[in-house]
Motif scaffolding. Structure first.
Motif, mmCIF file in Angstrom:
data_model
loop_
_atom_site.group_PDB
_atom_site.id
_atom_site.type_symbol
_atom_site.label_atom_id
_atom_site.label_comp_id
_atom_site.label_asym_id
_atom_site.label_seq_id
_atom_site.Cartn_x
_atom_site.Cartn_y
_atom_site.Cartn_z
ATOM 1 N N THR A 70 0.659 -1.105 0.142
ATOM 2 C CA THR A 70 -0.152 -0.150 -0.227
ATOM 3 C C THR A 70 0.870 1.224 -0.268
ATOM 4 O OG1 THR A 70 0.469 0.104 2.193
ATOM 5 C CG2 THR A 70 -1.830 -1.301 0.869
ATOM 6 N N GLU A 108 -4.894 2.648 4.122
ATOM 7 C CA GLU A 108 -4.992 1.928 2.900
ATOM 8 C C GLU A 108 -4.729 0.357 3.628
ATOM 9 O OE1 GLU A 108 -4.020 4.526 -1.703
ATOM 10 O OE2 GLU A 108 -2.044 2.863 -0.678
ATOM 11 N N LEU A 131 -10.694 5.413 -5.156
ATOM 12 C CA LEU A 131 -11.741 4.435 -5.362
ATOM 13 C C LEU A 131 -12.908 4.249 -4.189
ATOM 14 C CD1 LEU A 131 -10.843 0.966 -5.775
ATOM 15 C CD2 LEU A 131 -10.784 0.626 -3.530
ATOM 16 N N SER A 179 -12.811 0.833 0.527
ATOM 17 C CA SER A 179 -11.488 1.992 0.724
ATOM 18 C C SER A 179 -10.584 0.536 0.669
ATOM 19 C CB SER A 179 -11.551 2.045 2.687
ATOM 20 O OG SER A 179 -12.582 2.738 3.108
ATOM 21 N N TYR A 180 -11.074 -0.696 0.575
ATOM 22 C CA TYR A 180 -10.457 -1.681 0.942
ATOM 23 C C TYR A 180 -10.447 -2.536 -0.927
ATOM 24 C CZ TYR A 180 -9.388 -0.112 5.257
ATOM 25 O OH TYR A 180 -9.093 0.803 6.341
ATOM 26 N N THR A 181 -9.492 -3.781 -0.780
ATOM 27 C CA THR A 181 -9.667 -4.051 -1.903
ATOM 28 C C THR A 181 -9.194 -6.131 -1.482
ATOM 29 O OG1 THR A 181 -7.637 -4.410 -2.949
ATOM 30 C CG2 THR A 181 -8.933 -2.362 -4.242
ATOM 31 N N ARG A 239 -5.621 -2.094 0.866
ATOM 32 C CA ARG A 239 -6.286 -1.490 -1.777
ATOM 33 C C ARG A 239 -4.628 -1.557 -1.312
ATOM 34 N NH1 ARG A 239 -6.489 4.351 -3.533
ATOM 35 N NH2 ARG A 239 -7.433 3.813 -5.918
ATOM 36 N N LYS A 285 -4.536 -2.010 -7.997
ATOM 37 C CA LYS A 285 -5.478 -0.350 -7.888
ATOM 38 C C LYS A 285 -5.267 -0.652 -9.772
ATOM 39 C CE LYS A 285 -2.113 2.286 -4.182
ATOM 40 N NZ LYS A 285 -3.532 2.951 -4.089
ATOM 41 N N SER A 334 -14.568 0.004 -6.932
ATOM 42 C CA SER A 334 -14.468 -1.060 -6.246
ATOM 43 C C SER A 334 -15.880 -2.637 -6.517
ATOM 44 C CB SER A 334 -13.664 -1.530 -4.804
ATOM 45 O OG SER A 334 -14.162 -2.725 -4.790
#
Length: 243
Positions: free
Chosen positions: A78, A83, A111, A115-117, A129, A132, A150
């Motif tokens: 990150t 992130e 994003l 907030s996170y992937t 995250r 990207k 997302s």
């Protein structure tokens, strides 16, 4: 198109109505393809030293990339503590990643949709995250609307991410500074606050270009929100003059 890594894969799909290019493979870590520019798919290692080699390879690729460029994929690190859950300090790996992005002169768009992937650990308590889309300035000029989103996860610990670019721009209009903005109370201080809020690092020319681009977006949003009020005020004044 799929870029294979040691523990997973990256799948990239383009709208077939827009696909005009060809795929070029470079090892088992990256894939590049043409679509009104260059796209590079990355599956980075979890090891910081191995990632450093990848950052150098991307730098070499940039030197040969004269067209609009998009870099995307699983970077396995990150940029900022925000992130990553339960993380409050800026690590060396984060600094390495941000330094690479600045040297490549890429934009890292916000994003939407979460907030996170990636999520893992017990009850998915760990999240970050690490996936990207990033793009060069020419890509920003090629399309009229760029948005990174997302999507819901379907049986994976990663959320798919979508880069929507809107319609390709062939006759892009110039940015226009409206004179009436200067007559709105608090406008100048608002511009100053926006400018100071942009946290951009890198070379002086890159910082200036990036901050101007971000300011342009803010001005367009603010103008759209305030134009109706200004027009109403104008009509009111005209009515008073005519009565």
């Amino acid at each position: 198109m799929e870029a294979l890594g040691s523990k997973g894969s990256i799948i990239i799909m383009w709208d077939k109505r827009s696909w005009k290019g060809e795929m070029v493979e470079s090892g088992n870590q990256m894939i590049t393809c043409k679509l009104s520019g260059i796209n590079t798919a990355v599956y980075a290692s979890c090891d910081r030293n191995e990632r450093s080699e990848l950052w150098e390879e991307l730098g070499t690729m940039k030197s040969f990339c004269e067209e609009p460029w998009v870099v995307c994929g699983d970077f396995n690190t990150t940029r900022f503590p925000s992130e990553k859950t339960n993380h409050t300090k800026l690590s060396g790996a984060m600094k390495d990643f941000s330094r690479c992005i600045n040297e490549l002169e890429l934009l890292d768009p916000p994003l939407f949709g979460g907030s996170y992937t990636w999520r893992g650990g017990s009850n998915h308590r760990n999240a970050s995250r690490i996936d990207k889309f990033m793009h060069s300035f020419p890509w920003d000029e090629l399309f009229n609307q760029i948005r990174e989103s997302s999507l819901p996860s379907l049986g994976s610990d990663h959320n798919p991410i979508l880069l929507s670019c809107g319609d390709e721009v062939f006759n892009r209009s110039y940015f226009k500074f409206e004179k009436w903005w200067l007559n709105v109370e608090g406008f100048k201080s608002k511009v100053q606050d926006w400018w100071n809020s942009f946290n951009v690092t890198g070379r002086a020319d890159f910082k200036l270009t990036t901050k101007l681009s971000l300011l342009k977006v803010k001005l367009k949003e603010w103008s759209k929100e305030n134009k109706g009020n200004w027009r109403a005020r104008k009509d009111q004044l005209l009515e008073q003059i005519g009565s």
